[in-house]
Scaffold this motif. Structure first.
Motif, PDB file in Angstrom:
ATOM      1  N   ILE A 172      29.291  -0.664   3.858  1.00  9.58           N
ATOM      2  CA  ILE A 172      28.336  -1.727   4.183  1.00  9.58           C
ATOM      3  C   ILE A 172      26.999  -1.140   4.643  1.00  9.58           C
ATOM      4  N   GLU A 173      27.030  -0.010   5.350  1.00 16.57           N
ATOM      5  CA  GLU A 173      25.772   0.634   5.742  1.00 16.57           C
ATOM      6  C   GLU A 173      25.036   1.168   4.519  1.00 16.57           C
ATOM      7  N   VAL A 174      25.774   1.790   3.631  1.00 25.64           N
ATOM      8  CA  VAL A 174      25.175   2.338   2.415  1.00 25.64           C
ATOM      9  C   VAL A 174      24.559   1.230   1.571  1.00 25.64           C
ATOM     10  N   GLU A 175      25.275   0.121   1.438  1.00 27.46           N
ATOM     11  CA  GLU A 175      24.762  -1.011   0.668  1.00 27.46           C
ATOM     12  C   GLU A 175      23.520  -1.613   1.326  1.00 27.46           C
ATOM     13  N   THR A 176      23.528  -1.697   2.650  1.00 24.84           N
ATOM     14  CA  THR A 176      22.381  -2.257   3.370  1.00 24.84           C
ATOM     15  C   THR A 176      21.158  -1.367   3.200  1.00 24.84           C
ATOM     16  N   LEU A 177      21.353  -0.049   3.295  1.00 26.87           N
ATOM     17  CA  LEU A 177      20.231   0.869   3.117  1.00 26.87           C
ATOM     18  C   LEU A 177      19.720   0.848   1.678  1.00 26.87           C
ATOM     19  N   GLU A 178      20.612   0.674   0.733  1.00 28.59           N
ATOM     20  CA  GLU A 178      20.192   0.604  -0.675  1.00 28.59           C
ATOM     21  C   GLU A 178      19.333  -0.630  -0.927  1.00 28.59           C
ATOM     22  N   ARG A 179      19.634  -1.733  -0.265  1.00 29.00           N
ATOM     23  CA  ARG A 179      18.768  -2.914  -0.397  1.00 29.00           C
ATOM     24  C   ARG A 179      17.372  -2.624   0.138  1.00 29.00           C
ATOM     25  N   PHE A 180      17.304  -1.866   1.226  1.00 30.26           N
ATOM     26  CA  PHE A 180      15.991  -1.473   1.734  1.00 30.26           C
ATOM     27  C   PHE A 180      15.276  -0.588   0.720  1.00 30.26           C
ATOM     28  N   ARG A 181      15.989   0.356   0.119  1.00 28.63           N
ATOM     29  CA  ARG A 181      15.366   1.227  -0.876  1.00 28.63           C
ATOM     30  C   ARG A 181      14.798   0.409  -2.027  1.00 28.63           C
ATOM     31  N   GLN A 182      15.563  -0.565  -2.495  1.00 22.22           N
ATOM     32  CA  GLN A 182      15.125  -1.389  -3.618  1.00 22.22           C
ATOM     33  C   GLN A 182      13.967  -2.304  -3.246  1.00 22.22           C
ATOM     34  N   SER A 183      13.807  -2.619  -1.966  1.00 19.59           N
ATOM     35  CA  SER A 183      12.776  -3.567  -1.546  1.00 19.59           C
ATOM     36  C   SER A 183      11.367  -3.100  -1.892  1.00 19.59           C
ATOM     37  N   GLU A 229       0.836  -1.196   0.000  1.00 21.84           N
ATOM     38  CA  GLU A 229       0.000   0.000   0.000  1.00 21.84           C
ATOM     39  C   GLU A 229       0.877   1.254   0.000  1.00 21.84           C
ATOM     40  N   PRO A 230       0.342   2.378  -0.478  1.00 20.85           N
ATOM     41  CA  PRO A 230       1.121   3.626  -0.513  1.00 20.85           C
ATOM     42  C   PRO A 230       1.611   3.993   0.879  1.00 20.85           C
ATOM     43  N   THR A 231       2.882   4.326   0.979  1.00 22.94           N
ATOM     44  CA  THR A 231       3.494   4.555   2.287  1.00 22.94           C
ATOM     45  C   THR A 231       4.504   5.680   2.221  1.00 22.94           C
ATOM     46  N   LEU A 232       4.541   6.457   3.297  1.00 25.61           N
ATOM     47  CA  LEU A 232       5.590   7.447   3.514  1.00 25.61           C
ATOM     48  C   LEU A 232       6.344   7.006   4.761  1.00 25.61           C
ATOM     49  N   ILE A 233       7.634   6.735   4.630  1.00 25.81           N
ATOM     50  CA  ILE A 233       8.443   6.367   5.781  1.00 25.81           C
ATOM     51  C   ILE A 233       9.409   7.509   6.065  1.00 25.81           C
ATOM     52  N   VAL A 234       9.430   7.943   7.330  1.00 27.51           N
ATOM     53  CA  VAL A 234      10.240   9.097   7.708  1.00 27.51           C
ATOM     54  C   VAL A 234      11.007   8.773   8.975  1.00 27.51           C
ATOM     55  N   GLY A 235      12.062   9.552   9.210  1.00 26.43           N
ATOM     56  CA  GLY A 235      12.758   9.403  10.471  1.00 26.43           C
ATOM     57  C   GLY A 235      14.253   9.557  10.364  1.00 26.43           C
ATOM     58  N   ASP A 236      14.904   9.210  11.464  1.00 26.85           N
ATOM     59  CA  ASP A 236      16.356   9.231  11.561  1.00 26.85           C
ATOM     60  C   ASP A 236      16.867   7.852  11.159  1.00 26.85           C
ATOM     61  N   PHE A 237      17.386   7.745   9.940  1.00 25.47           N
ATOM     62  CA  PHE A 237      17.923   6.477   9.447  1.00 25.47           C
ATOM     63  C   PHE A 237      19.360   6.255   9.920  1.00 25.47           C
ATOM     64  N   ASN A 238      20.005   7.316  10.410  1.00 23.13           N
ATOM     65  CA  ASN A 238      21.383   7.246  10.899  1.00 23.13           C
ATOM     66  C   ASN A 238      22.365   6.753   9.838  1.00 23.13           C
ATOM     67  N   ILE A 239      22.040   6.985   8.570  1.00 23.62           N
ATOM     68  CA  ILE A 239      22.942   6.672   7.467  1.00 23.62           C
ATOM     69  C   ILE A 239      22.863   7.801   6.447  1.00 23.62           C
ATOM     70  N   ALA A 240      24.017   8.258   6.007  1.00 25.96           N
ATOM     71  CA  ALA A 240      24.121   9.232   4.926  1.00 25.96           C
ATOM     72  C   ALA A 240      24.560   8.457   3.683  1.00 25.96           C
ATOM     73  N   PRO A 241      23.653   8.150   2.765  1.00 27.99           N
ATOM     74  CA  PRO A 241      23.951   7.178   1.714  1.00 27.99           C
ATOM     75  C   PRO A 241      24.812   7.670   0.556  1.00 27.99           C
ATOM     76  N   LEU A 242      24.732   8.941   0.191  1.00 27.74           N
ATOM     77  CA  LEU A 242      25.449   9.427  -0.984  1.00 27.74           C
ATOM     78  C   LEU A 242      26.747  10.128  -0.600  1.00 27.74           C
ATOM     79  N   GLU A 243      27.686  10.173  -1.534  1.00 23.21           N
ATOM     80  CA  GLU A 243      28.948  10.858  -1.271  1.00 23.21           C
ATOM     81  C   GLU A 243      28.723  12.316  -0.888  1.00 23.21           C
ATOM     82  N   CYS A 244      27.727  12.935  -1.522  1.00 21.98           N
ATOM     83  CA  CYS A 244      27.448  14.342  -1.255  1.00 21.98           C
ATOM     84  C   CYS A 244      26.564  14.539  -0.029  1.00 21.98           C
ATOM     85  N   ASP A 245      26.233  13.463   0.676  1.00 25.92           N
ATOM     86  CA  ASP A 245      25.427  13.556   1.892  1.00 25.92           C
ATOM     87  C   ASP A 245      26.265  13.803   3.138  1.00 25.92           C
TER      88      ASP A 245
END
Length: 263
Positions: free
Chosen positions: A175-186, A143-159
């Protein structure tokens, strides 16, 4: 109601910083405020404080002295749910349905300690496992979802203020960036921060308390996020990072994010 303004903020103790919460609510008037790191058990959460400001609908998941999330709203909320993605009872998530149209998930991902090695630092492993559990949840989301919060990861080089210098610092390790990217792709999540502030533009949401003047060296990181389901993302018309809040009296080390959502 044709639109909603939704804010997210790691407040680092809601009772200690009620003065800046009130200022923010009076100045920005979001319809919904998602707080992380409230550091207040539900029994002592300042419900009346928010009710007087019009936020009478409240979904709380608190913990004494640590963690804690709260979603405060001027519009009705449905289905107050909590996921134990930490798998140890810590209060780090609360989810609701808004306007009968979409889910709003409020999450506080663990910081992960100082050593980026799960064998030497169990907290780091818990952080990665937390996001893995989120990923499995995201794979089943329908279902349509907005997820917000403190992810405690800055994923991009410019972040972050210095990509090379922070590669071995928890919050920006590969490894944190890769783990968060898997969540994004999920769930094919849309990172609203970078939709409205495209890389490589500067965009930070956190500055350490260790710096006497956070503006002098601007050593920030983008640790706070608002991500939307692909079908919900086109309804988001604006995204803002409220940096001035970092200079308010006794501030949090994080600043609020705000999105406008057309219904």
């Amino acid at each position: 109601m044709t639109h909603l303004k939704i804010a997210s903020w790691n407040i680092n103790s809601v009772r200690a910083r009620s003065h800046i919460v009130e200022r923010f609510l009076l100045e920005e008037a979001p319809d919904i405020l998602c707080l992380q790191e409230t550091k207040a058990h539900n029994d002592v959460f300042p419900r009346g404080f928010f009710e007087k400001l019009g936020y009478v609908h409240q979904a709380l998941n608190g913990q004494k002295m640590h963690h804690g999330v709260a979603t405060l709203s001027r519009v009705p909320l449905e289905e107050d749910l909590r996921h134990d993605w930490q798998d140890n009872g810590e209060a780090r998530h609360v989810g609701v349905r808004v306007a009968g149209q979409f889910r709003l998930e409020n999450v506080y991902v663990p910081a992960g300690g100082d050593i980026p090695d799960r064998n030497e630092n169990p907290k780091f492993g818990q952080k990665l496992d937390f996001i893995d559990r989120m990923t499995r949840w995201g794979e089943d989301l329908r279902e349509p979802t907005l997820i917000v919060g403190d992810f405690n990861i800055a994923p991009l080089e410019c972040d972050v203020w210095n990509h090379k210098q922070l590669l071995k610092v928890v919050s920006h390790t590969p490894i944190e960036v890769e783990t968060l990217e898997r969540f994004r792709q999920s769930h094919d999540w849309v990172d609203l921060g970078r939709k409205f502030i495209p890389a490589p533009e500067r965009c930070y949401t956190w500055w350490s308390y260790r710096s006497k003047d956070w503006t002098a060296n601007d050593r920030g990181r983008r640790l706070d996020h608002m991500w939307a389901s692909p079908e919900l993302a086109p309804q988001v018309t604006r995204h803002q990072v409220h940096e001035p809040c970092r200079s308010w009296e006794k501030p949090s080390d994080h600043v609020p994010l705000v999105v406008d959502l057309a219904l």
